[in-house]
Structures are given as C-alpha cells and as structure tokens.
Scaffold this motif. Sequence first.
Motif, PDB file in Angstrom:
ATOM      1  N   TYR A  76      -6.764  46.854  29.748  1.00  0.00           N
ATOM      2  CA  TYR A  76      -7.488  46.975  28.486  1.00  0.00           C
ATOM      3  C   TYR A  76      -8.104  45.653  28.051  1.00  0.00           C
ATOM      4  CZ  TYR A  76      -4.708  51.202  28.623  1.00  0.00           C
ATOM      5  OH  TYR A  76      -4.131  52.387  29.021  1.00  0.00           O
ATOM      6  N   GLY A  77      -8.448  44.819  29.036  1.00  0.00           N
ATOM      7  CA  GLY A  77      -9.226  43.627  28.741  1.00  0.00           C
ATOM      8  C   GLY A  77      -8.468  42.324  28.721  1.00  0.00           C
ATOM      9  N   ALA A  78      -7.141  42.355  28.696  1.00  0.00           N
ATOM     10  CA  ALA A  78      -6.365  41.115  28.707  1.00  0.00           C
ATOM     11  C   ALA A  78      -6.231  40.595  30.133  1.00  0.00           C
ATOM     12  CB  ALA A  78      -4.983  41.341  28.101  1.00  0.00           C
ATOM     13  N   PRO A  79      -6.077  39.290  30.317  1.00  0.00           N
ATOM     14  CA  PRO A  79      -5.811  38.781  31.666  1.00  0.00           C
ATOM     15  C   PRO A  79      -4.482  39.314  32.184  1.00  0.00           C
ATOM     16  CG  PRO A  79      -6.399  37.000  30.158  1.00  0.00           C
ATOM     17  CD  PRO A  79      -6.146  38.211  29.318  1.00  0.00           C
ATOM     18  N   PHE A  80      -4.384  39.486  33.490  1.00  0.00           N
ATOM     19  CA  PHE A  80      -3.115  39.905  34.058  1.00  0.00           C
ATOM     20  C   PHE A  80      -2.031  38.859  33.782  1.00  0.00           C
ATOM     21  CE2 PHE A  80      -5.298  42.957  36.964  1.00  0.00           C
ATOM     22  CZ  PHE A  80      -4.460  44.048  36.728  1.00  0.00           C
ATOM     23  N   ALA A  81      -0.813  39.346  33.673  1.00  0.00           N
ATOM     24  CA  ALA A  81       0.323  38.437  33.626  1.00  0.00           C
ATOM     25  C   ALA A  81       0.342  37.600  34.905  1.00  0.00           C
ATOM     26  CB  ALA A  81       1.627  39.236  33.482  1.00  0.00           C
ATOM     27  N   ARG A  82       1.184  36.580  34.947  1.00  0.00           N
ATOM     28  CA  ARG A  82       1.259  35.734  36.139  1.00  0.00           C
ATOM     29  C   ARG A  82       1.803  36.530  37.318  1.00  0.00           C
ATOM     30  NH1 ARG A  82       4.767  31.037  33.489  1.00  0.00           N
ATOM     31  NH2 ARG A  82       5.863  32.962  32.890  1.00  0.00           N
ATOM     32  N   ARG A 128      -0.278  52.349  22.814  1.00  0.00           N
ATOM     33  CA  ARG A 128       1.135  52.187  23.169  1.00  0.00           C
ATOM     34  C   ARG A 128       1.363  50.794  23.771  1.00  0.00           C
ATOM     35  NH1 ARG A 128       6.237  54.795  23.843  1.00  0.00           N
ATOM     36  NH2 ARG A 128       7.525  52.950  24.203  1.00  0.00           N
ATOM     37  N   THR A 129       0.422  50.338  24.589  1.00  0.00           N
ATOM     38  CA  THR A 129       0.543  49.003  25.182  1.00  0.00           C
ATOM     39  C   THR A 129       0.537  47.936  24.108  1.00  0.00           C
ATOM     40  OG1 THR A 129      -0.436  49.675  27.287  1.00  0.00           O
ATOM     41  CG2 THR A 129      -0.608  47.349  26.699  1.00  0.00           C
ATOM     42  N   ALA A 130      -0.328  48.091  23.111  1.00  0.00           N
ATOM     43  CA  ALA A 130      -0.391  47.103  22.035  1.00  0.00           C
ATOM     44  C   ALA A 130       0.945  46.992  21.315  1.00  0.00           C
ATOM     45  CB  ALA A 130      -1.495  47.471  21.049  1.00  0.00           C
ATOM     46  N   TRP A 131       1.544  48.140  21.014  1.00  0.00           N
ATOM     47  CA  TRP A 131       2.845  48.105  20.332  1.00  0.00           C
ATOM     48  C   TRP A 131       3.881  47.380  21.189  1.00  0.00           C
ATOM     49  CZ3 TRP A 131       4.648  49.857  15.555  1.00  0.00           C
ATOM     50  CH2 TRP A 131       6.037  49.761  15.396  1.00  0.00           C
ATOM     51  N   ASP A 132       3.965  47.754  22.461  1.00  0.00           N
ATOM     52  CA  ASP A 132       4.998  47.181  23.320  1.00  0.00           C
ATOM     53  C   ASP A 132       4.771  45.699  23.589  1.00  0.00           C
ATOM     54  OD1 ASP A 132       6.606  49.471  23.608  1.00  0.00           O
ATOM     55  OD2 ASP A 132       5.224  50.306  25.067  1.00  0.00           O
ATOM     56  N   VAL A 133       3.513  45.281  23.680  1.00  0.00           N
ATOM     57  CA  VAL A 133       3.235  43.854  23.844  1.00  0.00           C
ATOM     58  C   VAL A 133       3.762  43.090  22.634  1.00  0.00           C
ATOM     59  CG1 VAL A 133       1.382  42.139  23.823  1.00  0.00           C
ATOM     60  CG2 VAL A 133       1.293  44.039  25.433  1.00  0.00           C
ATOM     61  N   MET A 134       3.484  43.600  21.438  1.00  0.00           N
ATOM     62  CA  MET A 134       3.953  42.919  20.231  1.00  0.00           C
ATOM     63  C   MET A 134       5.474  42.946  20.122  1.00  0.00           C
ATOM     64  SD  MET A 134       1.120  43.876  17.276  1.00  0.00           S
ATOM     65  CE  MET A 134       0.945  45.633  17.636  1.00  0.00           C
ATOM     66  N   ALA A 135       6.082  44.060  20.544  1.00  0.00           N
ATOM     67  CA  ALA A 135       7.527  44.214  20.387  1.00  0.00           C
ATOM     68  C   ALA A 135       8.333  43.498  21.459  1.00  0.00           C
ATOM     69  CB  ALA A 135       7.881  45.698  20.384  1.00  0.00           C
ATOM     70  N   LEU A 136       7.770  43.380  22.662  1.00  0.00           N
ATOM     71  CA  LEU A 136       8.539  42.876  23.797  1.00  0.00           C
ATOM     72  C   LEU A 136       8.266  41.412  24.137  1.00  0.00           C
ATOM     73  CD1 LEU A 136       8.192  45.916  26.249  1.00  0.00           C
ATOM     74  CD2 LEU A 136      10.259  45.218  25.036  1.00  0.00           C
ATOM     75  N   ARG A 151     -11.039  42.212  21.576  1.00  0.00           N
ATOM     76  CA  ARG A 151     -12.356  41.706  21.959  1.00  0.00           C
ATOM     77  C   ARG A 151     -13.045  42.668  22.924  1.00  0.00           C
ATOM     78  NH1 ARG A 151     -14.819  36.652  21.879  1.00  0.00           N
ATOM     79  NH2 ARG A 151     -16.354  36.281  23.530  1.00  0.00           N
ATOM     80  N   ALA A 152     -12.257  43.302  23.809  1.00  0.00           N
ATOM     81  CA  ALA A 152     -12.811  44.261  24.771  1.00  0.00           C
ATOM     82  C   ALA A 152     -13.022  45.644  24.150  1.00  0.00           C
ATOM     83  CB  ALA A 152     -11.885  44.370  25.979  1.00  0.00           C
ATOM     84  N   GLU A 153     -12.702  45.773  22.865  1.00  0.00           N
ATOM     85  CA  GLU A 153     -12.947  46.991  22.081  1.00  0.00           C
ATOM     86  C   GLU A 153     -12.133  48.195  22.551  1.00  0.00           C
ATOM     87  OE1 GLU A 153     -17.183  47.588  21.974  1.00  0.00           O
ATOM     88  OE2 GLU A 153     -17.505  45.869  20.646  1.00  0.00           O
ATOM     89  N   HIS A 154     -10.931  47.921  23.064  1.00  0.00           N
ATOM     90  CA  HIS A 154     -10.035  49.022  23.394  1.00  0.00           C
ATOM     91  C   HIS A 154      -9.208  49.453  22.181  1.00  0.00           C
ATOM     92  CE1 HIS A 154     -10.804  49.414  27.663  1.00  0.00           C
ATOM     93  NE2 HIS A 154     -10.869  48.102  27.731  1.00  0.00           N
ATOM     94  N   LEU A 155      -9.175  48.591  21.165  1.00  0.00           N
ATOM     95  CA  LEU A 155      -8.579  48.930  19.894  1.00  0.00           C
ATOM     96  C   LEU A 155      -9.106  47.929  18.877  1.00  0.00           C
ATOM     97  CD1 LEU A 155      -4.830  47.825  19.794  1.00  0.00           C
ATOM     98  CD2 LEU A 155      -6.383  47.134  21.573  1.00  0.00           C
TER      99      LEU A 155
END
Length: 291
Positions: A76-82, A128-136, A151-155
């Motif tokens: 959804y537009g974010a860079p991949f994790a390492r 759902r990803t946004a919630w879990d990113v913030m929570a985890l 920025r990628a306008e997915h939310l």
Amino acid sequence: MTTHRRLLPGVFVGSHAIAEGLLTRKQLRTRSYRRLVQGVYADPGLPVDHGLRCRGAALVLPDGCAIGGHSAAAWYGAPFARAGDPVTVLCPEAIRWRGPRGVAVHHTTLLPEDVRLVDDVPVATATRTAWDVMALEPLTTAVAALDAMVRAEHLTREDLFGMAERGAGRWGVSKVRRAAPLVDPSAESPQESRLRVCLVLAGLTPVPQYEIEHHGRFVARVDLAFPEARLAIEYDGAHHFEDDQMAKDDDRLDRLRAAGWRVIRVTAADMRDLDALLARIRAALAAGEGQ
C-alpha cells in the motif's frame, strides 16, 4: 541430467520439491538456493528482500491467515521492511499455528473481509494493515509507514482518526490514538518521517516540506523548517553521498545560506544519538531567536 533436476525457478517449499522428485535433499543443501523462512527457498537469481520473504512465508500459511502489519504495508505504498526482519503474519485466534523461524505470528481477530489476495499472497487490507502497523510497531516506524500509505492514497488521515475514535476497547487503541495525529503524507522518505516524529515528541514543531523564497524567487524546498528561526533540517540519505548529488547539495546549500537560512544536515549516524542531535537543533533555534 534430466531437466527436472535443474535449478527450480521462483519460490518453493523444500519438502514439497523433494517429495515430488524435483531435487534431492543433498541438492537442496549443496546448491545455492536461498532460504527465505524455515523450509522455504528461492532461486538464487532472485534478489532477497522482505517482499520475497513474504512470498515465501505465504506458501506455508494456514487458510485464514494473512501477511500483515509492517510486512503488508509495502503493498500500500510504504517501503518494504528490512530483508532480515521477521515476516509479520496475522492468524485467527482459533488457528493455533506458531509459524516457522523467520515468521512473527500475531494471533488476533481476523475476518475474511480483512484479507485480500494479491498475486496469490493473502495480504491484510489497507485499513487493517494501518491499524496493525500502529498497534504492533514502534511509533516512528508506524508513522513512517503510514505517511507513505496516505501519500499513496490507499487511505486518508481522516480514516486514521476514524479508527482511533471508533476503536474504544479494541486491542492497541492507545497506540493507534498516539500515532494517528502524527501522520503527515508530505514526508518524502521514511527517515524524514522518523526525524519529524522525534522532533515533535521532543516538543519541537517543524514545518514539513517547506518552500523557501528569497526576494520573491523560489530557492528550495526543505525537509523540515523552523521559519521564524530561518532554520532548515535536511535528512541526507545514502544517495546524498554520491558524487553528482554531493555537488548539487553543495550548490543548494549555498543558495539557502545566501537567502539567510541556516541548515542542519542529519545522517543515519546522527539519528543514533538523538540527545546530541536535539541539543544541536535547540541550540540553533536559540541562536536564531530575534533574527
């Protein structure tokens, strides 16, 4: 040698390939296959990044589970994790699956509508990803991912505020309510996002992506600015140290100084000593008072 003994393309489960006679255990050990997570391998010609490791983990997920959290945010537009980070997997509480090494399983409520299939990979939806990113995730990591997703306008930021308002009693809501107000899609890199959050948490209020003019002419747009002190904060990633870019940066710095601005350039090394960095910025702000 028969053709089915050649290197297997793509991503595969080692035990399945052996059972189907596509290669032997010795070949799996001695050839250059890359292990993505325990039991899952990739063609050595494929670059191993976090996205490939997610594809590998997807091959062993039980039905009903999905790639989630920071691992899913890249869809959804974010860079991949390492590349070396564990793959985050969301797993319904009723499925008591622990996952192989290299996978971090989060048991949670996960409904069918929380999951979508992308290129045969089950991935949590954007909300759902946004919630879990913030929570985890740690706060700065979460905000950096969400800056990019918005920025990628997915939310939208309004979506995030809505989650925080409606999430009373839900697991992780306190972290969601802390992260949502810090999101700003104007950020152009994860490290810029992290730097901005660190400054805000320290009680400072920089203006992101500030356009500087001098005598009515555009000079530059800087990562973060304190306009009253005429102080710019610029994050210099690895590409800033390439020969051509260094010359461009020096020319840009000269233009900013000629316009009466001071610039603090921040690197990854500076971010590892935040106390010293914040002291530098506060000293520069104090020196700029009354200018």
